[in-house]
Design a protein around this motif. Structure first.
Motif, PDB file in Angstrom:
ATOM      1  N   MET A   1       0.832  -1.167   0.000  1.00 17.92           N
ATOM      2  CA  MET A   1       0.000   0.000   0.000  1.00 17.92           C
ATOM      3  C   MET A   1       0.877   1.231   0.000  1.00 17.92           C
ATOM      4  O   MET A   1       1.872   1.297   0.696  1.00 17.92           O
ATOM      5  N   ARG A   2       0.486   2.193  -0.765  1.00 20.52           N
ATOM      6  CA  ARG A   2       1.233   3.432  -0.802  1.00 20.52           C
ATOM      7  C   ARG A   2       0.842   4.274   0.400  1.00 20.52           C
ATOM      8  O   ARG A   2      -0.328   4.436   0.719  1.00 20.52           O
ATOM      9  N   GLY A   3       1.839   4.807   1.057  1.00 18.57           N
ATOM     10  CA  GLY A   3       1.588   5.578   2.267  1.00 18.57           C
ATOM     11  C   GLY A   3       0.990   6.943   1.959  1.00 18.57           C
ATOM     12  O   GLY A   3       1.331   7.590   0.982  1.00 18.57           O
ATOM     13  N   GLY A   4       0.076   7.383   2.816  1.00 23.16           N
ATOM     14  CA  GLY A   4      -0.469   8.718   2.699  1.00 23.16           C
ATOM     15  C   GLY A   4      -1.585   8.885   1.691  1.00 23.16           C
ATOM     16  O   GLY A   4      -2.075   9.987   1.502  1.00 23.16           O
ATOM     17  N   LEU A   5      -1.985   7.858   1.014  1.00 23.84           N
ATOM     18  CA  LEU A   5      -3.015   7.964  -0.003  1.00 23.84           C
ATOM     19  C   LEU A   5      -4.370   7.613   0.605  1.00 23.84           C
ATOM     20  O   LEU A   5      -4.560   6.538   1.160  1.00 23.84           O
ATOM     21  N   ILE A   6      -5.312   8.549   0.507  1.00 29.95           N
ATOM     22  CA  ILE A   6      -6.649   8.314   1.044  1.00 29.95           C
ATOM     23  C   ILE A   6      -7.527   7.818  -0.098  1.00 29.95           C
ATOM     24  O   ILE A   6      -7.719   8.499  -1.088  1.00 29.95           O
ATOM     25  N   THR A   7      -8.049   6.616   0.068  1.00 28.42           N
ATOM     26  CA  THR A   7      -8.914   6.021  -0.943  1.00 28.42           C
ATOM     27  C   THR A   7     -10.278   5.731  -0.334  1.00 28.42           C
ATOM     28  O   THR A   7     -10.411   5.649   0.894  1.00 28.42           O
ATOM     29  N   PRO A   8     -11.308   5.569  -1.170  1.00 26.89           N
ATOM     30  CA  PRO A   8     -12.621   5.220  -0.625  1.00 26.89           C
ATOM     31  C   PRO A   8     -12.599   3.913   0.163  1.00 26.89           C
ATOM     32  O   PRO A   8     -13.300   3.774   1.166  1.00 26.89           O
ATOM     33  N   ARG A   9     -11.798   2.979  -0.277  1.00 29.05           N
ATOM     34  CA  ARG A   9     -11.708   1.698   0.431  1.00 29.05           C
ATOM     35  C   ARG A   9     -11.157   1.892   1.837  1.00 29.05           C
ATOM     36  O   ARG A   9     -11.678   1.341   2.803  1.00 29.05           O
ATOM     37  N   ARG A  10     -10.095   2.687   1.944  1.00 36.00           N
ATOM     38  CA  ARG A  10      -9.519   2.942   3.263  1.00 36.00           C
ATOM     39  C   ARG A  10     -10.492   3.702   4.156  1.00 36.00           C
ATOM     40  O   ARG A  10     -10.598   3.419   5.349  1.00 36.00           O
ATOM     41  N   LEU A  11     -11.178   4.671   3.580  1.00 32.46           N
ATOM     42  CA  LEU A  11     -12.165   5.407   4.358  1.00 32.46           C
ATOM     43  C   LEU A  11     -13.279   4.485   4.848  1.00 32.46           C
ATOM     44  O   LEU A  11     -13.749   4.613   5.982  1.00 32.46           O
ATOM     45  N   ALA A  12     -13.697   3.550   3.997  1.00 36.76           N
ATOM     46  CA  ALA A  12     -14.746   2.599   4.389  1.00 36.76           C
ATOM     47  C   ALA A  12     -14.256   1.695   5.515  1.00 36.76           C
ATOM     48  O   ALA A  12     -14.997   1.427   6.471  1.00 36.76           O
ATOM     49  N   ILE A  13     -13.025   1.244   5.426  1.00 33.97           N
ATOM     50  CA  ILE A  13     -12.478   0.374   6.466  1.00 33.97           C
ATOM     51  C   ILE A  13     -12.378   1.127   7.793  1.00 33.97           C
ATOM     52  O   ILE A  13     -12.746   0.606   8.854  1.00 33.97           O
ATOM     53  N   VAL A  14     -11.907   2.363   7.740  1.00 30.10           N
ATOM     54  CA  VAL A  14     -11.812   3.168   8.963  1.00 30.10           C
ATOM     55  C   VAL A  14     -13.207   3.431   9.513  1.00 30.10           C
ATOM     56  O   VAL A  14     -13.441   3.340  10.720  1.00 30.10           O
ATOM     57  N   GLY A  15     -14.155   3.725   8.631  1.00 26.98           N
ATOM     58  CA  GLY A  15     -15.532   3.969   9.079  1.00 26.98           C
ATOM     59  C   GLY A  15     -16.138   2.760   9.757  1.00 26.98           C
ATOM     60  O   GLY A  15     -16.774   2.876  10.815  1.00 26.98           O
ATOM     61  N   VAL A  16     -15.947   1.589   9.165  1.00 26.32           N
ATOM     62  CA  VAL A  16     -16.474   0.358   9.763  1.00 26.32           C
ATOM     63  C   VAL A  16     -15.794   0.089  11.107  1.00 26.32           C
ATOM     64  O   VAL A  16     -16.444  -0.322  12.072  1.00 26.32           O
ATOM     65  N   SER A  17     -14.485   0.328  11.181  1.00 25.67           N
ATOM     66  CA  SER A  17     -13.769   0.107  12.437  1.00 25.67           C
ATOM     67  C   SER A  17     -14.265   1.042  13.534  1.00 25.67           C
ATOM     68  O   SER A  17     -14.494   0.618  14.670  1.00 25.67           O
ATOM     69  N   VAL A  18     -14.458   2.317  13.193  1.00 22.40           N
ATOM     70  CA  VAL A  18     -14.939   3.279  14.187  1.00 22.40           C
ATOM     71  C   VAL A  18     -16.373   2.952  14.590  1.00 22.40           C
ATOM     72  O   VAL A  18     -16.718   2.982  15.777  1.00 22.40           O
ATOM     73  N   LEU A  19     -17.216   2.635  13.611  1.00 20.91           N
ATOM     74  CA  LEU A  19     -18.602   2.283  13.912  1.00 20.91           C
ATOM     75  C   LEU A  19     -18.668   1.047  14.812  1.00 20.91           C
ATOM     76  O   LEU A  19     -19.441   0.998  15.774  1.00 20.91           O
ATOM     77  N   SER A  20     -17.842   0.063  14.515  1.00 23.26           N
ATOM     78  CA  SER A  20     -17.791  -1.147  15.334  1.00 23.26           C
ATOM     79  C   SER A  20     -17.396  -0.816  16.770  1.00 23.26           C
ATOM     80  O   SER A  20     -17.998  -1.316  17.723  1.00 23.26           O
ATOM     81  N   LEU A  21     -16.404   0.037  16.929  1.00 24.56           N
ATOM     82  CA  LEU A  21     -15.964   0.407  18.266  1.00 24.56           C
ATOM     83  C   LEU A  21     -17.060   1.160  19.021  1.00 24.56           C
ATOM     84  O   LEU A  21     -17.325   0.875  20.186  1.00 24.56           O
ATOM     85  N   VAL A  22     -17.733   2.088  18.348  1.00 25.63           N
ATOM     86  CA  VAL A  22     -18.793   2.860  19.000  1.00 25.63           C
ATOM     87  C   VAL A  22     -19.944   1.952  19.424  1.00 25.63           C
ATOM     88  O   VAL A  22     -20.439   2.036  20.552  1.00 25.63           O
ATOM     89  N   VAL A  23     -20.371   1.073  18.525  1.00 30.62           N
ATOM     90  CA  VAL A  23     -21.476   0.160  18.850  1.00 30.62           C
ATOM     91  C   VAL A  23     -21.094  -0.756  20.012  1.00 30.62           C
ATOM     92  O   VAL A  23     -21.874  -0.956  20.949  1.00 30.62           O
ATOM     93  N   CYS A  24     -19.895  -1.299  19.964  1.00 29.61           N
ATOM     94  CA  CYS A  24     -19.480  -2.227  21.019  1.00 29.61           C
ATOM     95  C   CYS A  24     -19.270  -1.517  22.356  1.00 29.61           C
ATOM     96  O   CYS A  24     -19.547  -2.094  23.414  1.00 29.61           O
ATOM     97  N   LEU A  25     -18.801  -0.276  22.330  1.00 30.29           N
ATOM     98  CA  LEU A  25     -18.698   0.469  23.581  1.00 30.29           C
ATOM     99  C   LEU A  25     -20.086   0.759  24.141  1.00 30.29           C
ATOM    100  O   LEU A  25     -20.286   0.734  25.361  1.00 30.29           O
ATOM    101  N   GLY A  26     -21.052   1.026  23.257  1.00 29.06           N
ATOM    102  CA  GLY A  26     -22.429   1.198  23.714  1.00 29.06           C
ATOM    103  C   GLY A  26     -22.972  -0.072  24.349  1.00 29.06           C
ATOM    104  O   GLY A  26     -23.654  -0.019  25.381  1.00 29.06           O
ATOM    105  N   LEU A  27     -22.676  -1.201  23.743  1.00 30.25           N
ATOM    106  CA  LEU A  27     -23.115  -2.469  24.321  1.00 30.25           C
ATOM    107  C   LEU A  27     -22.421  -2.752  25.651  1.00 30.25           C
ATOM    108  O   LEU A  27     -23.029  -3.306  26.577  1.00 30.25           O
ATOM    109  N   ALA A  28     -21.154  -2.353  25.770  1.00 23.64           N
ATOM    110  CA  ALA A  28     -20.453  -2.520  27.046  1.00 23.64           C
ATOM    111  C   ALA A  28     -21.099  -1.640  28.116  1.00 23.64           C
ATOM    112  O   ALA A  28     -21.275  -2.080  29.260  1.00 23.64           O
ATOM    113  N   TRP A  29     -21.466  -0.422  27.753  1.00 26.13           N
ATOM    114  CA  TRP A  29     -22.144   0.463  28.710  1.00 26.13           C
ATOM    115  C   TRP A  29     -23.479  -0.136  29.138  1.00 26.13           C
ATOM    116  O   TRP A  29     -23.839  -0.095  30.318  1.00 26.13           O
ATOM    117  N   TRP A  30     -24.204  -0.692  28.165  1.00 25.47           N
ATOM    118  CA  TRP A  30     -25.491  -1.333  28.476  1.00 25.47           C
ATOM    119  C   TRP A  30     -25.293  -2.499  29.444  1.00 25.47           C
ATOM    120  O   TRP A  30     -26.035  -2.653  30.407  1.00 25.47           O
TER     121      TRP A  30
END
Length: 120
Positions: free
Chosen positions: A1-30
């Motif tokens: 992977m070329r460093g520093g290049l922002i692609t839609p795929r990378r943004l999607a992976i980061v988005g899914v990772s952040v969403l997963s963390l937020v949802v799971c932290l909500g479930l931990a709080w519950w």
């Protein structure tokens, strides 16, 4: 992977990772709320500890795939942290003379390979 290049795929992976963390932290709080309630059990406390790990797993998976891709491409891998794990041990090879059953099995495989090569 070329460093520093922002692609839609990378943004999607980061988005899914952040969403997963937020949802799971909500479930931990519950689960924490359930643990503190009158009907809470130790199992709820166990889930409180597990959910954040589940939420971090996609980020770990992305990091691991990136590291393996760099190794496969011949790029130097990221510098590992010192003292995290034991150093790799060399793999001991077993000599056929030590184990007669293994030597017999290897001869059998060699015969099968020779027959297969003759029929081609």
């Amino acid at each position: 992977m070329r460093g520093g290049l922002i692609t839609p795929r990378r943004l999607a992976i980061v988005g899914v990772s952040v969403l997963s963390l937020v949802v799971c932290l909500g479930l931990a709080w519950w689960q924490w709320q359930r643990y503190e309630s009158a009907s809470g059990t130790w199992q709820n406390l166990g889930y409180v500890l597990q959910w954040p790990l589940f939420g971090l797993f996609p980020a770990f998976l992305f990091w691991r795939m990136r590291t393996l891709r760099q190794q496969h491409a011949g790029a130097p891998p990221a510098e590992p942290e010192r003292g995290v794990g034991p150093p790799p041990r060399p793999v001991a090879r077993q000599d056929d003379d030590v184990d007669p059953v293994l030597a017999e099995y290897n001869r059998y495989l060699a015969q099968l390979n020779a027959r297969d090569q003759e029929t081609r």
